[in-house]
Write an enzyme that holds these catalytic residues in place. Structure first.
Site, PDB file in Angstrom:
ATOM      1  N   ARG A 121       0.823  -1.252  -0.056  1.00 40.25           N
ATOM      2  CA  ARG A 121       0.031   0.036  -0.074  1.00 40.25           C
ATOM      3  C   ARG A 121       1.060   1.201   0.146  1.00 40.25           C
ATOM      4  O   ARG A 121       0.387   2.476   0.257  1.00 40.25           O
ATOM      5  CB  ARG A 121      -0.904  -0.067   1.161  1.00 40.25           C
ATOM      6  CG  ARG A 121      -1.917  -1.038   1.135  1.00 40.25           C
ATOM      7  CD  ARG A 121      -3.165  -0.867   2.000  1.00 40.25           C
ATOM      8  NE  ARG A 121      -4.122  -1.827   2.149  1.00 40.25           N
ATOM      9  CZ  ARG A 121      -4.153  -2.883   2.807  1.00 40.25           C
ATOM     10  NH1 ARG A 121      -3.189  -2.770   3.748  1.00 40.25           N
ATOM     11  NH2 ARG A 121      -4.831  -3.749   2.947  1.00 40.25           N
ATOM     12  N   LYS A 143       2.918  11.680 -10.282  1.00 39.58           N
ATOM     13  CA  LYS A 143       2.184  10.842 -11.243  1.00 39.58           C
ATOM     14  C   LYS A 143       2.743   9.728 -11.530  1.00 39.58           C
ATOM     15  O   LYS A 143       3.742   9.723 -12.242  1.00 39.58           O
ATOM     16  CB  LYS A 143       1.518  11.583 -12.330  1.00 39.58           C
ATOM     17  CG  LYS A 143       0.641  12.705 -12.271  1.00 39.58           C
ATOM     18  CD  LYS A 143      -0.114  12.952 -13.745  1.00 39.58           C
ATOM     19  CE  LYS A 143      -1.003  14.191 -13.564  1.00 39.58           C
ATOM     20  NZ  LYS A 143      -1.415  14.697 -14.696  1.00 39.58           N
ATOM     21  N   GLU A 185       9.205  19.296 -24.026  1.00 36.36           N
ATOM     22  CA  GLU A 185       8.819  19.612 -22.781  1.00 36.36           C
ATOM     23  C   GLU A 185       9.256  21.070 -22.295  1.00 36.36           C
ATOM     24  O   GLU A 185       8.679  21.488 -21.709  1.00 36.36           O
ATOM     25  CB  GLU A 185       9.022  18.475 -21.745  1.00 36.36           C
ATOM     26  CG  GLU A 185       8.325  17.175 -21.949  1.00 36.36           C
ATOM     27  CD  GLU A 185       6.716  17.016 -22.504  1.00 36.36           C
ATOM     28  OE1 GLU A 185       6.083  17.640 -21.969  1.00 36.36           O
ATOM     29  OE2 GLU A 185       6.261  15.670 -22.775  1.00 36.36           O
ATOM     30  N   LYS A 227       7.871  23.210 -13.322  1.00 36.78           N
ATOM     31  CA  LYS A 227       6.882  21.909 -12.837  1.00 36.78           C
ATOM     32  C   LYS A 227       6.387  22.055 -11.543  1.00 36.78           C
ATOM     33  O   LYS A 227       5.302  21.729 -11.181  1.00 36.78           O
ATOM     34  CB  LYS A 227       7.597  20.803 -13.446  1.00 36.78           C
ATOM     35  CG  LYS A 227       6.968  19.411 -13.061  1.00 36.78           C
ATOM     36  CD  LYS A 227       5.987  18.954 -14.144  1.00 36.78           C
ATOM     37  CE  LYS A 227       5.118  17.701 -13.723  1.00 36.78           C
ATOM     38  NZ  LYS A 227       5.010  16.765 -14.251  1.00 36.78           N
ATOM     39  N   GLU A 237      -4.311  18.068 -10.018  1.00 33.30           N
ATOM     40  CA  GLU A 237      -4.839  18.506 -11.426  1.00 33.30           C
ATOM     41  C   GLU A 237      -6.335  18.709 -11.447  1.00 33.30           C
ATOM     42  O   GLU A 237      -7.142  18.454 -12.050  1.00 33.30           O
ATOM     43  CB  GLU A 237      -4.599  17.388 -12.555  1.00 33.30           C
ATOM     44  CG  GLU A 237      -4.572  17.946 -13.855  1.00 33.30           C
ATOM     45  CD  GLU A 237      -4.078  17.240 -14.758  1.00 33.30           C
ATOM     46  OE1 GLU A 237      -3.196  16.329 -14.748  1.00 33.30           O
ATOM     47  OE2 GLU A 237      -4.833  17.224 -16.198  1.00 33.30           O
ATOM     48  N   ARG A 241      -2.804  22.565 -13.035  1.00 39.06           N
ATOM     49  CA  ARG A 241      -1.686  21.619 -13.449  1.00 39.06           C
ATOM     50  C   ARG A 241      -2.214  21.055 -14.895  1.00 39.06           C
ATOM     51  O   ARG A 241      -1.215  20.570 -15.662  1.00 39.06           O
ATOM     52  CB  ARG A 241      -1.761  20.259 -12.702  1.00 39.06           C
ATOM     53  CG  ARG A 241      -0.681  19.523 -12.688  1.00 39.06           C
ATOM     54  CD  ARG A 241      -0.509  18.350 -11.569  1.00 39.06           C
ATOM     55  NE  ARG A 241       0.464  17.339 -12.063  1.00 39.06           N
ATOM     56  CZ  ARG A 241       1.247  16.633 -11.303  1.00 39.06           C
ATOM     57  NH1 ARG A 241       0.770  16.598 -10.046  1.00 39.06           N
ATOM     58  NH2 ARG A 241       2.153  15.877 -11.825  1.00 39.06           N
ATOM     59  N   ASN A 245      -0.704  20.050 -19.812  1.00 38.41           N
ATOM     60  CA  ASN A 245      -1.303  19.095 -20.922  1.00 38.41           C
ATOM     61  C   ASN A 245      -1.050  19.968 -22.485  1.00 38.41           C
ATOM     62  O   ASN A 245      -1.566  19.404 -23.256  1.00 38.41           O
ATOM     63  CB  ASN A 245      -2.657  18.810 -20.794  1.00 38.41           C
ATOM     64  CG  ASN A 245      -2.536  17.721 -19.464  1.00 38.41           C
ATOM     65  OD1 ASN A 245      -1.800  17.035 -19.284  1.00 38.41           O
ATOM     66  ND2 ASN A 245      -3.755  18.156 -18.899  1.00 38.41           N
ATOM     67  N   HIS A 248      -0.594  17.914 -25.259  1.00 40.48           N
ATOM     68  CA  HIS A 248      -0.771  16.607 -25.098  1.00 40.48           C
ATOM     69  C   HIS A 248      -1.958  15.818 -25.606  1.00 40.48           C
ATOM     70  O   HIS A 248      -2.083  14.819 -25.817  1.00 40.48           O
ATOM     71  CB  HIS A 248      -0.775  16.511 -23.708  1.00 40.48           C
ATOM     72  CG  HIS A 248       0.653  16.350 -23.048  1.00 40.48           C
ATOM     73  ND1 HIS A 248       1.585  17.743 -23.596  1.00 40.48           N
ATOM     74  CD2 HIS A 248       1.487  15.683 -22.659  1.00 40.48           C
ATOM     75  CE1 HIS A 248       2.922  17.263 -22.776  1.00 40.48           C
ATOM     76  NE2 HIS A 248       2.996  16.252 -22.535  1.00 40.48           N
ATOM     77  N   HIS A 252      -1.291  13.021 -27.636  1.00 35.96           N
ATOM     78  CA  HIS A 252      -1.594  11.552 -27.166  1.00 35.96           C
ATOM     79  C   HIS A 252      -2.498  10.716 -28.492  1.00 35.96           C
ATOM     80  O   HIS A 252      -2.556   9.510 -28.417  1.00 35.96           O
ATOM     81  CB  HIS A 252      -2.459  11.509 -26.097  1.00 35.96           C
ATOM     82  CG  HIS A 252      -1.813  11.635 -24.671  1.00 35.96           C
ATOM     83  ND1 HIS A 252      -2.293  12.153 -23.417  1.00 35.96           N
ATOM     84  CD2 HIS A 252      -0.323  11.834 -24.358  1.00 35.96           C
ATOM     85  CE1 HIS A 252      -1.442  12.294 -22.498  1.00 35.96           C
ATOM     86  NE2 HIS A 252      -0.400  11.682 -23.191  1.00 35.96           N
ATOM     87  N   HIS A 264       8.018   9.397 -31.145  1.00 40.72           N
ATOM     88  CA  HIS A 264       8.402   9.193 -29.704  1.00 40.72           C
ATOM     89  C   HIS A 264       7.667  10.248 -28.959  1.00 40.72           C
ATOM     90  O   HIS A 264       7.023  11.351 -29.681  1.00 40.72           O
ATOM     91  CB  HIS A 264       9.691   9.485 -29.450  1.00 40.72           C
ATOM     92  CG  HIS A 264      10.778   8.376 -29.827  1.00 40.72           C
ATOM     93  ND1 HIS A 264      12.002   8.219 -29.405  1.00 40.72           N
ATOM     94  CD2 HIS A 264      10.575   7.381 -30.776  1.00 40.72           C
ATOM     95  CE1 HIS A 264      12.534   7.126 -30.181  1.00 40.72           C
ATOM     96  NE2 HIS A 264      11.606   6.453 -30.717  1.00 40.72           N
TER      97      HIS A 264
END
Ligand code: NAD
Length: 362
Positions: A121, A143, A185, A227, A237, A241, A245, A248, A252, A264
């Site tokens: 846990r 994350k 990034e 960051k 988020e 936050r 993205n 992204h 994605h 990549h």
């Protein structure tokens, strides 16, 4: 060297940036997670080049170290890999005070972080990122997670590390293509928060690409500060936050429709940032010069701003609406308003998004 402290309610940790950090990492780990045992889990591709330093440093700090490797590549960021990584921990009866150290890029950090979040846990977790992308982005902010056939990062947790130890010397073995991906990034951070960083990347590009040690520390530390500030303002988020993205949601969709292989991550994000910036211009949300500056910076780095081998726009649109960040059928896009500032936009018309995708095929 540079040190950034990320402070959250009830937990804080240092992100230490230093050439040669792996050699000292053991004593830094001991300061935040003192225990008899530790586990070092490395990307198999860099175990020999960088793992031996990390292992020696942990042993010198008095740890009995359980070692394991995971295969490289996004295709191994899976529950199967996590399951295999639990085995040596269970066999050696690692207890819940023992830190687990991830050594590798974002794939390793995300997967090993998921193991650290779920084993007993949750046990102390240390990030030792070895790609630029993982140094400036993935290793900071807690994350962690794995991919499933239905999509990327769909199974995961928030599990903040106890320490991020960044050895910028590990970048000397990184393939140039991966270095460029990390720079995508960094450009993103400039666009969403900091025009000065955006300009500095342009001015220092040759020093960065030539891996000048001092420039790399400055680059990584500057991005980590951005960051960390975003994460401190909004850990889970629920608001700002999401600005991270930028590019992204488009990116994605490119990754998922091309099987995570043709492009990549950083390349898909580069294309995604171009599409998002062009969309913002078409919606009169920012000046055309903002999109032009982003594109020319990405091109100077050697990142794609268009691609002939992208899937058809209709396929990309479908994938975009399947993204986990679509709330109630509404796409929430991050669009620039000026250099250094972005907005969350939920009402972009579909035909404008289609046009942005089409422009990447040209
Ligand atoms: P990666 O971990 O696959 O590394 C890229 C390649 O570089 C791999 O082949 C790896 O073996 C190799 N490599 C790593 N370090 C090296 C070194 N020093 N020398 C030589 N080769 C080296 O990919 P990545 O780009 O680091 O990370 C991408 C992943 O990060 C994606 O899964 C993405 O979802 C995730 N990510 C997570 C977050 C987050 O907040 N958790 C943020 C951004 C990205």
């Amino acid at each position: 060297m540079a040190n950034v402290t990320l402070k959250l309610p009830g937990h804080q940790y240092d992100i230490r940036v230093e050439p040669g950090a792996l050699l000292q990492m053991g004593s830094w780990v001991r300061a935040v997670a003192p225990h008899a045992q530790a586990a070092l889990i490395a990307d198999a591709a860099i175990e020999v080049t960088h793992g031996s330093k990390a292992l020696a440093s942990l042993r010198a700090a008095g740890y009995d170290v359980v070692t394991a490797t995971m295969p490289s590549g996004e295709e191994h960021k899976t529950l199967d890999t996590a399951r295999q990584l639990y085995e040596p921990l269970l066999q050696r009866r690692l207890d819940r005070k023992a830190p687990i150290i991830a050594l590798g890029g974002g794939v390793t950090g995300d997967t090993v972080g998921f193991v650290a979040a779920t084993y007993l846990r949750g046990v102390p977790f240390i990030q030792c990122p070895t790609t630029l992308l993982a140094m400036v982005d993935a290793s900071v902010g807690g994350k962690v997670g794995v991919d499933v056939p239905q999509g990327k990062n769909l199974i995961g947790a928030f599990h903040q590390p106890h320490l991020v130890a960044i050895d910028t010397e590990t970048l000397t073995t990184l393939p140039p293509r991966e270095l460029r991906c990390g720079l995508a990034e960094c450009v993103k951070h400039g666009v969403i928060r900091d025009e000065a960083l955006f300009e500095w990347i342009g001015n220092k590009l040759q020093n960065i690409l030539q891996l000048d040690a001092h420039t790399l520390v400055e680059l990584v530390a500057w991005n980590v500060r951005i960051k960390a500030n975003v994460v401190m303002a909004d850990e889970k988020e629920s608001g700002e936050r999401a600005h991270l993205n930028f590019g992204h949601t488009f990116g994605h969709a490119i990754e998922s429709t091309t099987g995570y292989s043709a492009f990549h991550h950083g390349e898909a994000i580069s294309l995604g940032m171009v599409a998002a910036a062009r969309l913002a211009v078409s919606l009169n949300r920012c000046a055309a010069t903002v999109a032009q500056r982003i594109e020319s910076r990405l091109q100077a780095i050697g990142l794609p701003t268009g691609a002939a081998n992208l899937p058809p726009t209709s396929t990309l649109m479908d994938a975009m609406f399947a993204d986990k960040k679509v709330a109630g059928g509404k796409l929430r896009l991050v669009l620039p308003t000026r250099m250094g500032a972005v907005d969350l936009v939920s009402d972009a018309p579909a035909d404008a998004i289609v046009a942005a995708w089409d422009s990447l095929h040209a």
